[in-house]
Write a protein that holds these residues in place. Structure first.
Motif, PDB file in Angstrom:
ATOM      1  N   GLU A  75     -14.622  18.826  10.813  1.00 12.10           N
ATOM      2  CA  GLU A  75     -14.093  19.194  12.129  1.00 12.10           C
ATOM      3  C   GLU A  75     -15.204  19.603  13.089  1.00 12.10           C
ATOM      4  O   GLU A  75     -15.105  19.364  14.302  1.00 12.10           O
ATOM      5  CB  GLU A  75     -13.076  20.328  11.983  1.00 12.10           C
ATOM      6  N   ARG A  76     -16.248  20.213  12.560  1.00 14.11           N
ATOM      7  CA  ARG A  76     -17.370  20.651  13.404  1.00 14.11           C
ATOM      8  C   ARG A  76     -17.961  19.493  14.187  1.00 14.11           C
ATOM      9  O   ARG A  76     -18.388  19.654  15.347  1.00 14.11           O
ATOM     10  CB  ARG A  76     -18.440  21.292  12.519  1.00 14.11           C
ATOM     11  N   PHE A  77     -17.972  18.301  13.587  1.00 14.86           N
ATOM     12  CA  PHE A  77     -18.576  17.149  14.259  1.00 14.86           C
ATOM     13  C   PHE A  77     -17.558  16.308  15.015  1.00 14.86           C
ATOM     14  O   PHE A  77     -17.900  15.253  15.539  1.00 14.86           O
ATOM     15  CB  PHE A  77     -19.318  16.282  13.237  1.00 14.86           C
ATOM     16  N   GLY A  78     -16.310  16.757  15.062  1.00 11.59           N
ATOM     17  CA  GLY A  78     -15.342  16.095  15.915  1.00 11.59           C
ATOM     18  C   GLY A  78     -14.227  15.333  15.228  1.00 11.59           C
ATOM     19  O   GLY A  78     -13.442  14.653  15.903  1.00 11.59           O
ATOM     20  N   THR A  79     -14.137  15.431  13.905  1.00  7.76           N
ATOM     21  CA  THR A  79     -13.031  14.763  13.211  1.00  7.76           C
ATOM     22  C   THR A  79     -11.713  15.449  13.549  1.00  7.76           C
ATOM     23  O   THR A  79     -11.617  16.679  13.541  1.00  7.76           O
ATOM     24  CB  THR A  79     -13.235  14.811  11.685  1.00  7.76           C
ATOM     25  N   GLN A  80     -10.697  14.651  13.836  1.00 11.94           N
ATOM     26  CA  GLN A  80      -9.349  15.197  13.984  1.00 11.94           C
ATOM     27  C   GLN A  80      -8.683  15.190  12.606  1.00 11.94           C
ATOM     28  O   GLN A  80      -8.312  14.133  12.104  1.00 11.94           O
ATOM     29  CB  GLN A  80      -8.521  14.346  14.956  1.00 11.94           C
ATOM     30  N   VAL A  81      -8.572  16.360  12.005  1.00 13.66           N
ATOM     31  CA  VAL A  81      -7.922  16.479  10.708  1.00 13.66           C
ATOM     32  C   VAL A  81      -6.454  16.800  10.945  1.00 13.66           C
ATOM     33  O   VAL A  81      -6.120  17.796  11.584  1.00 13.66           O
ATOM     34  CB  VAL A  81      -8.577  17.573   9.840  1.00 13.66           C
ATOM     35  N   ARG A  82      -5.587  15.940  10.455  1.00 12.52           N
ATOM     36  CA  ARG A  82      -4.161  16.108  10.687  1.00 12.52           C
ATOM     37  C   ARG A  82      -3.401  16.112   9.362  1.00 12.52           C
ATOM     38  O   ARG A  82      -3.747  15.377   8.439  1.00 12.52           O
ATOM     39  CB  ARG A  82      -3.627  14.964  11.557  1.00 12.52           C
ATOM     40  N   TYR A  83      -2.358  16.909   9.310  1.00 13.26           N
ATOM     41  CA  TYR A  83      -1.480  16.905   8.146  1.00 13.26           C
ATOM     42  C   TYR A  83      -0.465  15.787   8.315  1.00 13.26           C
ATOM     43  O   TYR A  83       0.185  15.665   9.353  1.00 13.26           O
ATOM     44  CB  TYR A  83      -0.781  18.253   7.989  1.00 13.26           C
ATOM     45  N   GLY A  84      -0.351  14.962   7.313  1.00 18.05           N
ATOM     46  CA  GLY A  84       0.562  13.832   7.361  1.00 18.05           C
ATOM     47  C   GLY A  84       0.210  12.838   6.284  1.00 18.05           C
ATOM     48  O   GLY A  84      -0.867  12.892   5.682  1.00 18.05           O
ATOM     49  N   MET A  85       1.119  11.911   6.034  1.00 19.96           N
ATOM     50  CA  MET A  85       0.960  10.972   4.938  1.00 19.96           C
ATOM     51  C   MET A  85       1.217   9.546   5.416  1.00 19.96           C
ATOM     52  O   MET A  85       2.183   9.288   6.150  1.00 19.96           O
ATOM     53  CB  MET A  85       1.946  11.328   3.820  1.00 19.96           C
ATOM     54  N   ALA A  86       0.325   8.641   5.024  1.00 23.04           N
ATOM     55  CA  ALA A  86       0.538   7.228   5.351  1.00 23.04           C
ATOM     56  C   ALA A  86       1.720   6.713   4.531  1.00 23.04           C
ATOM     57  O   ALA A  86       1.747   6.852   3.310  1.00 23.04           O
ATOM     58  CB  ALA A  86      -0.719   6.427   5.036  1.00 23.04           C
ATOM     59  N   THR A  87       2.694   6.136   5.198  1.00 27.09           N
ATOM     60  CA  THR A  87       3.901   5.675   4.511  1.00 27.09           C
ATOM     61  C   THR A  87       4.035   4.157   4.500  1.00 27.09           C
ATOM     62  O   THR A  87       4.826   3.610   3.731  1.00 27.09           O
ATOM     63  CB  THR A  87       5.157   6.290   5.166  1.00 27.09           C
ATOM     64  N   ALA A  88       3.260   3.456   5.327  1.00 24.54           N
ATOM     65  CA  ALA A  88       3.272   1.994   5.333  1.00 24.54           C
ATOM     66  C   ALA A  88       2.036   1.494   6.063  1.00 24.54           C
ATOM     67  O   ALA A  88       1.460   2.211   6.896  1.00 24.54           O
ATOM     68  CB  ALA A  88       4.535   1.461   6.008  1.00 24.54           C
ATOM     69  N   VAL A  89       1.623   0.272   5.734  1.00 27.67           N
ATOM     70  CA  VAL A  89       0.463  -0.321   6.409  1.00 27.67           C
ATOM     71  C   VAL A  89       0.755  -1.781   6.739  1.00 27.67           C
ATOM     72  O   VAL A  89       1.559  -2.440   6.082  1.00 27.67           O
ATOM     73  CB  VAL A  89      -0.815  -0.227   5.543  1.00 27.67           C
ATOM     74  N   ASP A  90       0.079  -2.263   7.782  1.00 30.11           N
ATOM     75  CA  ASP A  90       0.121  -3.674   8.146  1.00 30.11           C
ATOM     76  C   ASP A  90      -1.315  -4.096   8.443  1.00 30.11           C
ATOM     77  O   ASP A  90      -1.868  -3.750   9.494  1.00 30.11           O
ATOM     78  CB  ASP A  90       1.022  -3.888   9.369  1.00 30.11           C
ATOM     79  N   PHE A  91      -1.919  -4.797   7.481  1.00 31.02           N
ATOM     80  CA  PHE A  91      -3.309  -5.223   7.622  1.00 31.02           C
ATOM     81  C   PHE A  91      -3.393  -6.730   7.900  1.00 31.02           C
ATOM     82  O   PHE A  91      -4.399  -7.371   7.626  1.00 31.02           O
ATOM     83  CB  PHE A  91      -4.103  -4.906   6.349  1.00 31.02           C
ATOM     84  N   SER A  92      -2.329  -7.293   8.466  1.00 29.65           N
ATOM     85  CA  SER A  92      -2.267  -8.745   8.672  1.00 29.65           C
ATOM     86  C   SER A  92      -3.058  -9.213   9.891  1.00 29.65           C
ATOM     87  O   SER A  92      -3.328 -10.405  10.041  1.00 29.65           O
ATOM     88  CB  SER A  92      -0.811  -9.193   8.802  1.00 29.65           C
ATOM     89  N   GLY A  93      -3.428  -8.276  10.757  1.00 33.77           N
ATOM     90  CA  GLY A  93      -4.184  -8.663  11.945  1.00 33.77           C
ATOM     91  C   GLY A  93      -5.035  -7.499  12.423  1.00 33.77           C
ATOM     92  O   GLY A  93      -5.174  -6.485  11.744  1.00 33.77           O
ATOM     93  N   HIS A  94      -5.630  -7.656  13.591  1.00 36.73           N
ATOM     94  CA  HIS A  94      -6.467  -6.605  14.163  1.00 36.73           C
ATOM     95  C   HIS A  94      -5.874  -6.153  15.493  1.00 36.73           C
ATOM     96  O   HIS A  94      -5.426  -6.977  16.284  1.00 36.73           O
ATOM     97  CB  HIS A  94      -7.889  -7.117  14.373  1.00 36.73           C
ATOM     98  N   PRO A  95      -5.864  -4.853  15.773  1.00 43.49           N
ATOM     99  CA  PRO A  95      -6.314  -3.795  14.863  1.00 43.49           C
ATOM    100  C   PRO A  95      -5.342  -3.605  13.696  1.00 43.49           C
ATOM    101  O   PRO A  95      -4.213  -4.097  13.722  1.00 43.49           O
ATOM    102  CB  PRO A  95      -6.341  -2.554  15.769  1.00 43.49           C
ATOM    103  N   HIS A  96      -5.801  -2.877  12.670  1.00 40.76           N
ATOM    104  CA  HIS A  96      -4.945  -2.560  11.532  1.00 40.76           C
ATOM    105  C   HIS A  96      -3.913  -1.513  11.946  1.00 40.76           C
ATOM    106  O   HIS A  96      -4.193  -0.645  12.774  1.00 40.76           O
ATOM    107  CB  HIS A  96      -5.786  -2.028  10.372  1.00 40.76           C
ATOM    108  N   LYS A  97      -2.747  -1.623  11.364  1.00 38.53           N
ATOM    109  CA  LYS A  97      -1.664  -0.684  11.703  1.00 38.53           C
ATOM    110  C   LYS A  97      -1.310   0.157  10.475  1.00 38.53           C
ATOM    111  O   LYS A  97      -1.060  -0.390   9.403  1.00 38.53           O
ATOM    112  CB  LYS A  97      -0.440  -1.442  12.202  1.00 38.53           C
ATOM    113  N   VAL A  98      -1.293   1.453  10.667  1.00 36.56           N
ATOM    114  CA  VAL A  98      -0.918   2.396   9.602  1.00 36.56           C
ATOM    115  C   VAL A  98       0.154   3.320  10.150  1.00 36.56           C
ATOM    116  O   VAL A  98      -0.020   3.926  11.215  1.00 36.56           O
ATOM    117  CB  VAL A  98      -2.136   3.217   9.126  1.00 36.56           C
ATOM    118  N   ILE A  99       1.251   3.417   9.447  1.00 40.08           N
ATOM    119  CA  ILE A  99       2.363   4.274   9.875  1.00 40.08           C
ATOM    120  C   ILE A  99       2.288   5.602   9.128  1.00 40.08           C
ATOM    121  O   ILE A  99       2.160   5.638   7.899  1.00 40.08           O
ATOM    122  CB  ILE A  99       3.718   3.584   9.623  1.00 40.08           C
TER     123      ILE A  99
END
Length: 314
Positions: A75-99
């Motif tokens: 976080e000190r260097f600027g990362t946004q740390v968020r609580y949450g869980m990836a529940t689905a992904v779509d890597f079929s094109g660009h940009p990649h989609k993560v739900i």
């Protein structure tokens, strides 16, 4: 149903040593990463007590405290740390989609998978109650704390044999609890434990209960053939029945081995999907250490940075 869309250059899924290290490197590179912690913020180290084998902590450190340090540094260097869980992904094109949590869709130029792996447990109450108080799923991590003592290990595969041999170099006696009358381990590993005078193999045996209030004092086991029970006086109880990588949402999309560990291009963290990288225990079933996970997290961030530069997306 998702209701919000957000964009980022680097999305990191998972928050153990691999995820946080990737975040540190990516944020220092000015890539403003977003990191989602997953179901267990901090990963497996948050259920570990003393960590004494990570460089830079001469007096050791508690696992949760160590992960808090990692988070603060990211976080000190600027990362946004968020609580949450990836529940689905779509890597079929660009940009990649993560739900995330079935609500937020992240459009990411690169994705770093650091979802880790979870130890398989026996599923008995005393195992959960004494976890971190003499019960462990990593002999290499915690065996040192039982130097000169008697311990038990459950398992019948190569990892169990390897960890039993490791413990025999530190402990006075190692009971190896094997549920059947044979092992799954390779013959060379079986021979090694069978010839070791400090290892006693208990065949056809199951764990009934781990004994102790605030620390392990023994274990009750039962022979499945005779139905006789006995109490082994031990101070450490190790579970070595395998790990399961937390990679379920990527199945059918990312190339994996037969047990679900993500396959990466040798010498890199690249997966079969362009712009998607994997680090830590999600792709490492051999070492499974905090320091090696952190190393691959660094690699993943560097690989992502180079990929973005090559595509002029940075």
């Amino acid at each position: 149903m998702t209701s919000e869309i957000e964009k980022t250059k680097v999305l990191i899924i998972g928050s153990g040593p691999a995820g946080y290290t990737a975040a540190i490197y990516a944020s220092r590179a000015g890539l403003s990463p977003i990191l989602y912690t997953g179901a267990q913020p901090g990963g497996q180290l948050t259920i570990t007590t003393d960590v004494e084998n990570y460089p830079g902590y001469p007096d050791g450190i508690m696992g949760p405290e160590m992960m808090e340090d990692f988070r603060k540094q990211a976080e000190r260097f600027g990362t946004q740390v968020r609580y949450g869980m990836a529940t689905a992904v779509d890597f079929s094109g660009h940009p990649h989609k993560v739900i995330i949590d079935d609500q937020i869709t992240i459009h990411a130029d690169t994705v770093i998978i650091s979802t880790g792996a979870s130890a398989k447990w026996l599923g008995i109450e005393s195992e959960e109650r004494l976890n971190g108080k003499g019960v462990s799923a990593c002999a290499v991590c915690d065996g040192f704390f039982f130097k000169g003592q008697d311990v038990a290990i459950v398992g019948a595969g190569d990892t169990a044999c390897e960890e039993a041999s490791y413990l025999s170099n530190i402990c006075t006696k190692v009971y190896m609890i094997v549920r059947r009358d044979e092992m799954r381990a390779s013959q060379i590993m079986q021979n090694r434990v069978m010839k070791n005078p400090k290892i006693e193999i208990l065949w056809n045996t199951e764990t009934v209960e781990i004994l102790g209030e605030d620390e392990v004092t023994g274990v009750t086991v039962k022979n499945n053939v005779t139905n006789l029970t006995q109490v082994l006086k031990i101070s450490g109880f190790f579970v070595a029945i395998g790990h399961e990588p937390n990679t379920g949402i990527f199945k059918g999309i990312i190339d994996m081995d037969e047990t679900g560990y993500i396959l990466t291009v040798p010498g890199s963290t690249r997966t079969n999907i362009e712009g998607v990288f994997a680090s830590g225990d999600a792709q490492d079933h051999i070492y499974r250490q905090a320091v090696t996970a952190a190393g691959t997290g660094c690699m993943a961030a560097l690989d992502a940075e180079r990929y973005l530069a090559s595509k002029e997306l940075s």
